[in-house]
Write an enzyme that holds these catalytic residues in place. Sequence first.
Site, PDB file in Angstrom:
ATOM      1  N   CYS A 130       7.154  17.813  -5.040  1.00  0.00           N
ATOM      2  CA  CYS A 130       8.313  17.949  -4.356  1.00  0.00           C
ATOM      3  C   CYS A 130       7.929  18.059  -2.494  1.00  0.00           C
ATOM      4  O   CYS A 130       7.736  16.883  -2.230  1.00  0.00           O
ATOM      5  CB  CYS A 130       9.269  19.452  -4.742  1.00  0.00           C
ATOM      6  SG  CYS A 130      10.379  19.461  -4.406  1.00  0.00           S
ATOM      7  N   HIS A 135       9.609  19.954 -10.727  1.00  0.00           N
ATOM      8  CA  HIS A 135       9.081  20.997 -11.484  1.00  0.00           C
ATOM      9  C   HIS A 135       9.310  22.066 -13.020  1.00  0.00           C
ATOM     10  O   HIS A 135       9.241  20.362 -13.150  1.00  0.00           O
ATOM     11  CB  HIS A 135      10.095  22.537 -10.425  1.00  0.00           C
ATOM     12  CG  HIS A 135       9.423  22.108  -8.901  1.00  0.00           C
ATOM     13  ND1 HIS A 135       8.266  22.593  -8.385  1.00  0.00           N
ATOM     14  CD2 HIS A 135      10.562  21.756  -8.141  1.00  0.00           C
ATOM     15  CE1 HIS A 135       8.545  22.239  -7.447  1.00  0.00           C
ATOM     16  NE2 HIS A 135      10.031  21.629  -6.750  1.00  0.00           N
TER      17      HIS A 135
HETATM   18  N1  GLN Z   1      11.523  21.533   1.521  1.00  0.00           N
HETATM   19  C1  GLN Z   1      11.337  20.547   1.500  1.00  0.00           C
HETATM   20  C2  GLN Z   1      13.098  20.274   0.700  1.00  0.00           C
HETATM   21  O1  GLN Z   1      13.633  21.609   0.137  1.00  0.00           O
HETATM   22  C3  GLN Z   1      10.395  20.885  -0.570  1.00  0.00           C
HETATM   23  C4  GLN Z   1      11.020  21.576  -2.083  1.00  0.00           C
HETATM   24  C5  GLN Z   1      10.969  21.693  -2.676  1.00  0.00           C
HETATM   25  O2  GLN Z   1       9.270  22.169  -3.018  1.00  0.00           O
HETATM   26  N2  GLN Z   1      10.980  22.499  -3.811  1.00  0.00           N
HETATM   27  O3  GLN Z   1      13.071  18.940  -0.008  1.00  0.00           O
END
Ligand code: GLN
EC number: 6.3.5.13
Length: 242
Positions: free
Chosen positions: A94, A195
């Site tokens: 992510c 995740h």
């Molecule tokens: N901030 C990033 C997004 O919203 C990654 C989010 C995350 O790592 N869950 O795309």
Amino acid sequence: MSESSLRLVWVYPDLLSTYGDQGNALVVERRAVQRRVPVTRVDVRSDHAVPTSGDIYLIGGGEDRPQRLAAERLRRDGGLNRAVANGAIVFSVCAGYQILGHEFINDLGRPEPGLGLLDVVSTRGEGDRCVGDVLADIDPQLGLPPLTGFENHQGITHLGPTTRPLARLRVGRGNGTGDGTEGAFNDTVFGTYMHGPVMARNPHIADLLIKLALDVNALPPVDDQWYDALRAERIAAAVQPA
Ligand code: GLN
């Protein structure tokens, strides 16, 4: 890489470790030890230099501001890029995935340079956040069973010509571009929006990283019954949301 032990580096646990992503380090470590491969795990906080001698680097997800801070520090540090130049394997999730690309949109709404380790560029999606269970078929070249994970991101990731999609979606938004792809990889660098933590849901990915690091084609089997039960539960949830 040393002959007999595996050096595992968990990058920036203080900035990038949402939704249990630290579980990825636990699973890689555990599955190596189960094969009697000694592991040295180093957790590198963002005020420390990233060691360049690791075999496998894991980098997790994060909120928008910590993501910008992590990108700034990783660029300044240079250790992760040097490690990849030395042949290290990197698996990112992510925010970590976005940081490994050429550029992403930061918390201030501005383009933020990434590390350029994956040929991807991330933008900010204009629509709803991508949230929910995902099921996808991993690139057949990697020979792995389907990918299961949980996504929660606003970013959208576009793949360039020197990277391949990690998987093709059956359920979920993945890279968010509407082209049915999820994640990206090149020879030694992997990125995913999953995740879960992703290694707990897909332990064969942990095994793939270990095999690449040890330069072996196979690992002794281990008991996967708990992983299999979790996979079955989450795949059923993805296919038929409650
Ligand atoms: N901030 C990033 C997004 O919203 C990654 C989010 C995350 O790592 N869950 O795309």
